[in-house]
Design a protein around this motif. Structure first.
Motif, PDB file in Angstrom:
ATOM      1  N   ALA B  94     -62.914  63.174  26.499  1.00 29.84           N
ATOM      2  CA  ALA B  94     -62.788  63.188  25.041  1.00 29.84           C
ATOM      3  C   ALA B  94     -62.795  64.619  24.520  1.00 29.84           C
ATOM      4  N   LYS B  95     -63.643  65.445  25.100  1.00 31.59           N
ATOM      5  CA  LYS B  95     -63.712  66.846  24.677  1.00 31.59           C
ATOM      6  C   LYS B  95     -62.402  67.555  24.978  1.00 31.59           C
ATOM      7  N   LEU B  96     -61.862  67.260  26.150  1.00 30.67           N
ATOM      8  CA  LEU B  96     -60.598  67.869  26.564  1.00 30.67           C
ATOM      9  C   LEU B  96     -59.490  67.478  25.582  1.00 30.67           C
ATOM     10  N   ILE B  97     -59.464  66.207  25.219  1.00 30.11           N
ATOM     11  CA  ILE B  97     -58.456  65.730  24.269  1.00 30.11           C
ATOM     12  C   ILE B  97     -58.618  66.454  22.941  1.00 30.11           C
ATOM     13  N   TYR B  98     -59.866  66.577  22.513  1.00 29.69           N
ATOM     14  CA  TYR B  98     -60.127  67.253  21.241  1.00 29.69           C
ATOM     15  C   TYR B  98     -59.616  68.687  21.283  1.00 29.69           C
ATOM     16  N   GLU B  99     -59.864  69.359  22.374  1.00 30.60           N
ATOM     17  CA  GLU B  99     -59.423  70.748  22.485  1.00 30.60           C
ATOM     18  C   GLU B  99     -57.900  70.861  22.488  1.00 30.60           C
ATOM     19  N   GLN B 100     -57.239  69.842  22.979  1.00 35.08           N
ATOM     20  CA  GLN B 100     -55.775  69.884  23.066  1.00 35.08           C
ATOM     21  C   GLN B 100     -55.096  69.631  21.729  1.00 35.08           C
ATOM     22  N   MET B 101     -55.834  69.043  20.802  1.00 33.13           N
ATOM     23  CA  MET B 101     -55.207  68.730  19.507  1.00 33.13           C
ATOM     24  C   MET B 101     -55.069  69.997  18.673  1.00 33.13           C
ATOM     25  N   PRO B 102     -53.915  70.161  18.025  1.00 32.66           N
ATOM     26  CA  PRO B 102     -53.749  71.339  17.173  1.00 32.66           C
ATOM     27  C   PRO B 102     -54.563  71.210  15.888  1.00 32.66           C
ATOM     28  N   ALA B 103     -55.106  72.321  15.398  1.00 31.66           N
ATOM     29  CA  ALA B 103     -55.848  72.304  14.146  1.00 31.66           C
ATOM     30  C   ALA B 103     -54.853  72.262  12.984  1.00 31.66           C
ATOM     31  N   PRO B 104     -55.175  71.711  11.831  1.00 32.53           N
ATOM     32  CA  PRO B 104     -56.419  71.033  11.503  1.00 32.53           C
ATOM     33  C   PRO B 104     -56.477  69.634  12.103  1.00 32.53           C
ATOM     34  N   LYS B 105     -57.664  69.234  12.454  1.00 34.36           N
ATOM     35  CA  LYS B 105     -57.820  67.927  13.092  1.00 34.36           C
ATOM     36  C   LYS B 105     -59.116  67.283  12.618  1.00 34.36           C
ATOM     37  N   VAL B 106     -59.143  65.967  12.696  1.00 39.80           N
ATOM     38  CA  VAL B 106     -60.372  65.262  12.324  1.00 39.80           C
ATOM     39  C   VAL B 106     -60.761  64.285  13.430  1.00 39.80           C
ATOM     40  N   SER B 123     -79.303  52.780  27.815  1.00 41.39           N
ATOM     41  CA  SER B 123     -78.465  52.823  29.014  1.00 41.39           C
ATOM     42  C   SER B 123     -78.482  54.228  29.607  1.00 41.39           C
ATOM     43  N   TYR B 124     -78.587  54.280  30.920  1.00 39.98           N
ATOM     44  CA  TYR B 124     -78.749  55.578  31.560  1.00 39.98           C
ATOM     45  C   TYR B 124     -77.459  56.366  31.656  1.00 39.98           C
ATOM     46  N   ASN B 125     -76.330  55.727  31.365  1.00 44.28           N
ATOM     47  CA  ASN B 125     -75.075  56.444  31.593  1.00 44.28           C
ATOM     48  C   ASN B 125     -74.200  56.586  30.352  1.00 44.28           C
ATOM     49  N   THR B 126     -74.707  56.246  29.181  1.00 47.00           N
ATOM     50  CA  THR B 126     -73.906  56.474  27.987  1.00 47.00           C
ATOM     51  C   THR B 126     -74.561  57.556  27.147  1.00 47.00           C
ATOM     52  N   ILE B 127     -73.730  58.302  26.441  1.00 46.17           N
ATOM     53  CA  ILE B 127     -74.293  59.306  25.554  1.00 46.17           C
ATOM     54  C   ILE B 127     -74.779  58.607  24.284  1.00 46.17           C
ATOM     55  N   LYS B 128     -75.716  59.205  23.593  1.00 47.16           N
ATOM     56  CA  LYS B 128     -76.316  58.503  22.463  1.00 47.16           C
ATOM     57  C   LYS B 128     -75.725  58.908  21.121  1.00 47.16           C
ATOM     58  N   LYS B 129     -75.628  60.206  20.873  1.00 44.31           N
ATOM     59  CA  LYS B 129     -75.086  60.644  19.585  1.00 44.31           C
ATOM     60  C   LYS B 129     -73.808  61.432  19.832  1.00 44.31           C
ATOM     61  N   LEU B 130     -72.714  60.890  19.348  1.00 44.37           N
ATOM     62  CA  LEU B 130     -71.436  61.570  19.563  1.00 44.37           C
ATOM     63  C   LEU B 130     -71.421  62.933  18.880  1.00 44.37           C
ATOM     64  N   SER B 131     -72.136  63.032  17.760  1.00 44.97           N
ATOM     65  CA  SER B 131     -72.085  64.298  17.009  1.00 44.97           C
ATOM     66  C   SER B 131     -72.755  65.444  17.766  1.00 44.97           C
ATOM     67  N   ASP B 132     -73.486  65.122  18.819  1.00 48.53           N
ATOM     68  CA  ASP B 132     -74.023  66.195  19.658  1.00 48.53           C
ATOM     69  C   ASP B 132     -72.934  66.850  20.508  1.00 48.53           C
ATOM     70  N   TYR B 133     -71.823  66.135  20.646  1.00 45.02           N
ATOM     71  CA  TYR B 133     -70.788  66.604  21.566  1.00 45.02           C
ATOM     72  C   TYR B 133     -69.509  67.033  20.861  1.00 45.02           C
ATOM     73  N   LEU B 134     -69.186  66.351  19.758  1.00 45.85           N
ATOM     74  CA  LEU B 134     -67.944  66.638  19.041  1.00 45.85           C
ATOM     75  C   LEU B 134     -68.233  66.675  17.539  1.00 45.85           C
ATOM     76  N   PRO B 135     -67.488  67.462  16.770  1.00 51.84           N
ATOM     77  CA  PRO B 135     -67.698  67.461  15.319  1.00 51.84           C
ATOM     78  C   PRO B 135     -67.097  66.217  14.673  1.00 51.84           C
ATOM     79  N   VAL B 136     -67.929  65.227  14.418  1.00 56.49           N
ATOM     80  CA  VAL B 136     -67.433  63.965  13.866  1.00 56.49           C
ATOM     81  C   VAL B 136     -67.316  64.096  12.345  1.00 56.49           C
ATOM     82  N   ASP B 137     -66.120  63.795  11.802  1.00 54.86           N
ATOM     83  CA  ASP B 137     -65.927  63.892  10.358  1.00 54.86           C
ATOM     84  C   ASP B 137     -66.334  62.617   9.658  1.00 54.86           C
ATOM     85  N   LEU B 138     -66.125  61.501  10.339  1.00 55.51           N
ATOM     86  CA  LEU B 138     -66.364  60.231   9.666  1.00 55.51           C
ATOM     87  C   LEU B 138     -66.837  59.216  10.688  1.00 55.51           C
ATOM     88  N   ASN B 139     -67.838  58.466  10.288  1.00 53.92           N
ATOM     89  CA  ASN B 139     -68.233  57.353  11.148  1.00 53.92           C
ATOM     90  C   ASN B 139     -68.100  56.061  10.382  1.00 53.92           C
TER      91      ASN B 139
END
Ligand code: SF4
Lengths: 162, 163
Positions: B94-106, B123-139
């Motif tokens: 997901a991070k890789l995809i985000y980096e590949q998108m041209p700005a401006p992006k949401v 769960s031991y294998n899922t991340i908990k808060k997406l906003s810790d990893y990517l700048p989320v504009d809207l949930n």
């Protein structure tokens, strides 16, 4: 089919646990696994269908079940074998049944069983995994999650520590 | 270069005045504007999250009518929709995809899992808060969110972009 079963019994000392139409359960010594698999492959059981593992904490063993299918005999053979929990090691059958490679890799990841002779036992799903094998019964996943993802000091996450 | 710019500007003006008859009311124009604006989305689904957006794609709520077009490459996308929980393995992609998108992006996240872990909080294998990893504009919350909620969210996003 009957002939084959009695041969396995006499040759390898396998114990037949249960017989049903199209399904047979048997138990073998883990040292005989390679020989039995070789023997079975020559005798029609040429399809490796699945490998499962059961962690039996009370008896301190991990039970592995190899499921082999024979198209010719229309029979599925479930071969059970036990290994100790302290030293979970067994010979890999990936040289005999190529398809078992990825199954062994998965069981290695989830149960920590070491398959001697498997060419690739790297992580499958759990990248960057640092904890113990997660499917073992004595793995306290909740404790692990608390430590890895949450903070007790955080007001919003306090509830996870009750 | 300047000449060309001027010409196009004039052309646009012309177009504006000729289409004046079309603009009945202010309100109507606003509505039309919504139809004109298109957001190209890249969908990154790998959980039950896929079912969250599926009805929106189908003919009942047909998102393409409102300009939400799914694209097949992150390089064409304006908006990244992440539906549902991410595992430790998939968040890297997901991070890789985000980096590949041209700005401006949401980035839009769907469901309760990307907010707090949802029902996979332990769960031991899922991340908990997406906003810790990517700048989320809207949930868009819900488990899963209704299609109406998704449209409402996208509407808010467009408003935010316009303002
Ligand atoms: S919010 Fe609900 S539907 Fe969405 S991924 Fe989480 S559990 Fe699945």
């Amino acid at each position: 089919m009957e002939g084959l079963i009695s041969k396995i019994k006499s040759k390898f000392g396998a114990e037949i646990l249960k017989k049903e139409k199209n399904q047979i359960w048997m138990k073998i010594n883990n040292k005989d696994l390679i020989n039995i698999c070789n023997f079975l492959k020559e005798n029609g059981f040429d399809f490796f269908s699945c490998l499962s593992a059961i962690d039996i904490l009370e008896n301190n063993i991990i039970e592995l079940v190899y499921h082999l299918w024979s198209q010719e005999k229309k029979t599925i053979l479930n071969i059970k074998t036990e290994i100790s929990r302290e030293k979970p090691e067994i010979n890999s059958i990936s040289k005999i049944y190529t398809a078992s490679q990825i199954h062994e890799r998965e069981i290695h990841e989830l149960f920590g069983v070491n398959f001697l002779g498997n060419s690739d036992l790297s992580e499958l799903f759990l990248e960057d995994w640092s904890g113990p094998a997660p499917f073992l019964k004595d793995f306290d996943w909740r404790e692990y999650v608390r430590e890895k993802f949450y903070n007790k000091e955080n007001e919003n996450e306090k509830g996870y520590y009750n | 270069m300047e000449n060309i710019l001027l010409q196009t500007k004039n052309l646009l003006k012309l177009k504006d005045s000729s289409s004046k008859t079309l603009e009945k009311t202010n309100n109507h124009r606003k509505k039309l504007k919504k139809l004109v604006k298109s957001i190209w989305v890249f969908n990154w689904f790998n959980s039950c999250g896929f079912t969250e957006v599926l009805p929106v794609v189908g003919s009942r709520w047909d998102m393409e009518r409102f300009g939400l077009i799914p694209v097949s490459s992150p390089r064409q996308a304006d908006c990244l929709i992440i539906a549902g929980y991410q595992t430790i393995k998939s968040i890297k992609v997901a991070k890789l995809i985000y980096e590949q998108m041209p700005a401006p992006k949401v980035v839009v996240s769907l469901g309760s899992c990307p907010v707090s872990g949802g029902m996979y909080w332990d769960s031991y294998n899922t991340i908990k808060k997406l906003s810790d990893y990517l700048p989320v504009d809207l949930n868009i919350p819900g488990c899963p969110p209704r299609p109406e909620a998704i449209f409402d969210g996208i509407h808010r996003l467009i408003q935010k972009v316009n303002s």
